[in-house]
Write a protein that holds these residues in place. Structure first.
Motif, PDB file in Angstrom:
ATOM      1  N   ASN A  29      44.852  53.671  -3.406  1.00  0.00           N
ATOM      2  CA  ASN A  29      44.890  52.249  -3.711  1.00  0.00           C
ATOM      3  C   ASN A  29      44.134  52.028  -4.993  1.00  0.00           C
ATOM      4  OD1 ASN A  29      47.100  51.812  -2.159  1.00  0.00           O
ATOM      5  ND2 ASN A  29      45.795  51.313  -0.419  1.00  0.00           N
ATOM      6  N   VAL A  30      42.871  52.636  -5.106  1.00  0.00           N
ATOM      7  CA  VAL A  30      41.867  52.273  -6.156  1.00  0.00           C
ATOM      8  C   VAL A  30      42.750  52.870  -7.243  1.00  0.00           C
ATOM      9  CG1 VAL A  30      39.634  53.066  -6.964  1.00  0.00           C
ATOM     10  CG2 VAL A  30      39.807  52.497  -4.644  1.00  0.00           C
ATOM     11  N   LYS A  31      42.946  54.116  -7.326  1.00  0.00           N
ATOM     12  CA  LYS A  31      43.705  54.649  -8.415  1.00  0.00           C
ATOM     13  C   LYS A  31      45.035  53.557  -8.977  1.00  0.00           C
ATOM     14  CE  LYS A  31      42.682  59.318  -7.370  1.00  0.00           C
ATOM     15  NZ  LYS A  31      43.304  60.755  -7.129  1.00  0.00           N
ATOM     16  N   ALA A  32      45.647  53.098  -8.019  1.00  0.00           N
ATOM     17  CA  ALA A  32      46.698  51.959  -8.279  1.00  0.00           C
ATOM     18  C   ALA A  32      46.115  50.818  -8.941  1.00  0.00           C
ATOM     19  CB  ALA A  32      47.478  51.838  -7.164  1.00  0.00           C
ATOM     20  N   TYR A 133      32.772  38.236  -1.435  1.00  0.00           N
ATOM     21  CA  TYR A 133      33.042  39.253  -2.682  1.00  0.00           C
ATOM     22  C   TYR A 133      31.990  39.925  -3.126  1.00  0.00           C
ATOM     23  CZ  TYR A 133      37.504  36.698  -2.211  1.00  0.00           C
ATOM     24  OH  TYR A 133      38.626  36.120  -1.690  1.00  0.00           O
ATOM     25  N   ALA A 134      30.829  39.205  -3.095  1.00  0.00           N
ATOM     26  CA  ALA A 134      29.704  39.779  -3.793  1.00  0.00           C
ATOM     27  C   ALA A 134      29.020  41.187  -3.260  1.00  0.00           C
ATOM     28  CB  ALA A 134      28.411  38.632  -3.999  1.00  0.00           C
ATOM     29  N   GLN A 135      29.454  41.187  -1.981  1.00  0.00           N
ATOM     30  CA  GLN A 135      28.923  42.652  -1.332  1.00  0.00           C
ATOM     31  C   GLN A 135      29.390  43.758  -1.497  1.00  0.00           C
ATOM     32  OE1 GLN A 135      29.764  42.522   3.065  1.00  0.00           O
ATOM     33  NE2 GLN A 135      31.244  40.957   2.621  1.00  0.00           N
ATOM     34  N   TRP A 136      30.778  43.459  -2.473  1.00  0.00           N
ATOM     35  CA  TRP A 136      31.291  44.925  -2.791  1.00  0.00           C
ATOM     36  C   TRP A 136      31.226  45.296  -4.070  1.00  0.00           C
ATOM     37  CZ3 TRP A 136      32.565  47.413   1.351  1.00  0.00           C
ATOM     38  CH2 TRP A 136      32.765  46.728   2.574  1.00  0.00           C
ATOM     39  N   GLU A 137      30.482  44.574  -4.996  1.00  0.00           N
ATOM     40  CA  GLU A 137      30.373  44.730  -6.251  1.00  0.00           C
ATOM     41  C   GLU A 137      29.759  45.955  -6.752  1.00  0.00           C
ATOM     42  OE1 GLU A 137      29.429  42.408 -10.398  1.00  0.00           O
ATOM     43  OE2 GLU A 137      28.737  41.714  -8.694  1.00  0.00           O
ATOM     44  N   THR A 138      28.840  46.617  -6.003  1.00  0.00           N
ATOM     45  CA  THR A 138      28.317  47.964  -6.445  1.00  0.00           C
ATOM     46  C   THR A 138      29.256  48.892  -6.036  1.00  0.00           C
ATOM     47  OG1 THR A 138      26.111  47.179  -6.483  1.00  0.00           O
ATOM     48  CG2 THR A 138      26.312  49.429  -6.212  1.00  0.00           C
ATOM     49  N   GLN A 139      29.974  48.952  -5.234  1.00  0.00           N
ATOM     50  CA  GLN A 139      30.983  50.148  -4.754  1.00  0.00           C
ATOM     51  C   GLN A 139      32.107  49.829  -5.699  1.00  0.00           C
ATOM     52  OE1 GLN A 139      32.250  50.589  -0.696  1.00  0.00           O
ATOM     53  NE2 GLN A 139      33.209  52.444  -1.195  1.00  0.00           N
ATOM     54  N   ALA A 140      32.549  48.567  -5.889  1.00  0.00           N
ATOM     55  CA  ALA A 140      33.633  48.489  -6.936  1.00  0.00           C
ATOM     56  C   ALA A 140      33.442  49.017  -8.236  1.00  0.00           C
ATOM     57  CB  ALA A 140      33.806  47.184  -7.029  1.00  0.00           C
ATOM     58  N   ALA A 141      32.342  48.997  -8.632  1.00  0.00           N
ATOM     59  CA  ALA A 141      31.716  49.318 -10.227  1.00  0.00           C
ATOM     60  C   ALA A 141      31.655  50.911 -10.110  1.00  0.00           C
ATOM     61  CB  ALA A 141      30.454  48.690 -10.515  1.00  0.00           C
ATOM     62  N   ASP A 142      31.305  51.208  -8.879  1.00  0.00           N
ATOM     63  CA  ASP A 142      30.965  52.835  -8.879  1.00  0.00           C
ATOM     64  C   ASP A 142      32.454  53.665  -8.732  1.00  0.00           C
ATOM     65  OD1 ASP A 142      28.342  52.909  -8.704  1.00  0.00           O
ATOM     66  OD2 ASP A 142      28.129  52.877  -6.348  1.00  0.00           O
ATOM     67  N   LEU A 143      33.397  52.990  -8.041  1.00  0.00           N
ATOM     68  CA  LEU A 143      34.686  53.445  -7.862  1.00  0.00           C
ATOM     69  C   LEU A 143      35.477  53.192  -9.354  1.00  0.00           C
ATOM     70  CD1 LEU A 143      35.783  52.008  -4.580  1.00  0.00           C
ATOM     71  CD2 LEU A 143      35.513  54.327  -5.212  1.00  0.00           C
ATOM     72  N   VAL A 144      35.150  52.273 -10.155  1.00  0.00           N
ATOM     73  CA  VAL A 144      35.744  52.076 -11.612  1.00  0.00           C
ATOM     74  C   VAL A 144      35.164  53.195 -12.512  1.00  0.00           C
ATOM     75  CG1 VAL A 144      35.866  50.753 -13.772  1.00  0.00           C
ATOM     76  CG2 VAL A 144      36.384  49.970 -11.310  1.00  0.00           C
ATOM     77  N   THR A 145      33.883  53.491 -12.249  1.00  0.00           N
ATOM     78  CA  THR A 145      33.349  54.621 -13.005  1.00  0.00           C
ATOM     79  C   THR A 145      33.964  55.877 -12.864  1.00  0.00           C
ATOM     80  OG1 THR A 145      30.903  53.510 -13.277  1.00  0.00           O
ATOM     81  CG2 THR A 145      31.013  55.896 -13.477  1.00  0.00           C
ATOM     82  N   GLN A 146      34.114  56.206 -11.390  1.00  0.00           N
ATOM     83  CA  GLN A 146      34.635  57.328 -10.985  1.00  0.00           C
ATOM     84  C   GLN A 146      36.081  57.555 -11.435  1.00  0.00           C
ATOM     85  OE1 GLN A 146      34.629  57.944  -6.865  1.00  0.00           O
ATOM     86  NE2 GLN A 146      35.369  59.816  -6.920  1.00  0.00           N
ATOM     87  N   TYR A 147      36.825  56.397 -11.384  1.00  0.00           N
ATOM     88  CA  TYR A 147      38.451  56.569 -11.560  1.00  0.00           C
ATOM     89  C   TYR A 147      39.056  56.036 -13.032  1.00  0.00           C
ATOM     90  CZ  TYR A 147      38.836  57.899  -6.645  1.00  0.00           C
ATOM     91  OH  TYR A 147      38.473  58.730  -5.766  1.00  0.00           O
ATOM     92  N   TRP A 148      38.031  55.457 -13.775  1.00  0.00           N
ATOM     93  CA  TRP A 148      38.725  54.655 -14.967  1.00  0.00           C
ATOM     94  C   TRP A 148      39.236  55.874 -15.992  1.00  0.00           C
ATOM     95  CZ3 TRP A 148      40.251  49.948 -16.018  1.00  0.00           C
ATOM     96  CH2 TRP A 148      40.621  49.601 -17.348  1.00  0.00           C
ATOM     97  N   ASN A 149      38.659  56.941 -16.222  1.00  0.00           N
ATOM     98  CA  ASN A 149      39.032  57.928 -17.098  1.00  0.00           C
ATOM     99  C   ASN A 149      39.699  59.260 -16.257  1.00  0.00           C
ATOM    100  OD1 ASN A 149      38.209  56.458 -19.271  1.00  0.00           O
ATOM    101  ND2 ASN A 149      35.949  57.048 -19.028  1.00  0.00           N
ATOM    102  N   SER A 150      40.152  59.122 -15.028  1.00  0.00           N
ATOM    103  CA  SER A 150      40.468  60.222 -14.396  1.00  0.00           C
ATOM    104  C   SER A 150      42.115  60.190 -14.210  1.00  0.00           C
ATOM    105  CB  SER A 150      40.084  60.453 -13.053  1.00  0.00           C
ATOM    106  OG  SER A 150      40.435  59.255 -12.202  1.00  0.00           O
TER     107      SER A 150
END
Length: 150
Positions: A29-32, A133-150
């Motif tokens: 779902n993150v990848k989607a 929503y604020a509590q998830w910003e760091t994990q969301a940024a980490d996930l975008v870093t991980q999956y944006w270019n994959s």
């Protein structure tokens, strides 16, 4: 790799940050969400806001109708409601459709790119708990870093 300034233009979030481990479905779902964000022509910040919103709303699980545990007729990754015009149940339980619907709402907000995540997400979602929503910003940024270019 997306820059931290692009992912979190307001700096590292203050306050408590939450983090959960993700199973294969949640990772898919993150990848989607990332793919739909790119398809919509939006950037990494839009993906961070989308993923953080989905983490809060569904823990990145594509939820169907939950019976008595459901909040009205909320469905999918973003807990969007057919009765509120988000689309049919089939549409809003499609990760690409629901992400693009969320992003269409985000695009309508002037200056969304620089707004605090909670403000941007709340203007789209109209949640009873906008600060959540604020509590998830760091994990969301980490996930975008991980999956944006994959």
């Amino acid at each position: 790799k997306p820059s931290p300034e692009k992912l979190m233009p307001n700096g590292t979030p203050s306050g408590n940050q939450s983090r959960i481990g993700l199973n294969d479905e949640q990772k898919a779902n993150v990848k989607a969400i990332v793919a739909a964000t790119k398809k919509a022509g939006m950037d990494e910040r839009a993906a961070v806001i989308s993923i953080a919103t989905s983490l809060q709303e569904s823990k990145l699980e594509n939820l169907g109708h939950l019976g008595d545990a459901n909040d009205h007729d909320s469905l999918g990754l973003f807990q969007q409601r057919p009765s509120s015009g988000w689309g049919s149940p089939e549409q809003i339980t499609d990760p690409e459709y629901s992400t693009i619907a969320f992003l269409k709402g985000l695009k309508q907000i002037d200056g969304w790119e620089k707004l605090p995540l909670t403000v941007a997400a709340q203007k789209v979602q109209v949640s009873a708990y906008p600060d959540a929503y604020a509590q998830w910003e760091t994990q969301a940024a980490d996930l975008v870093t991980q999956y944006w270019n994959s």
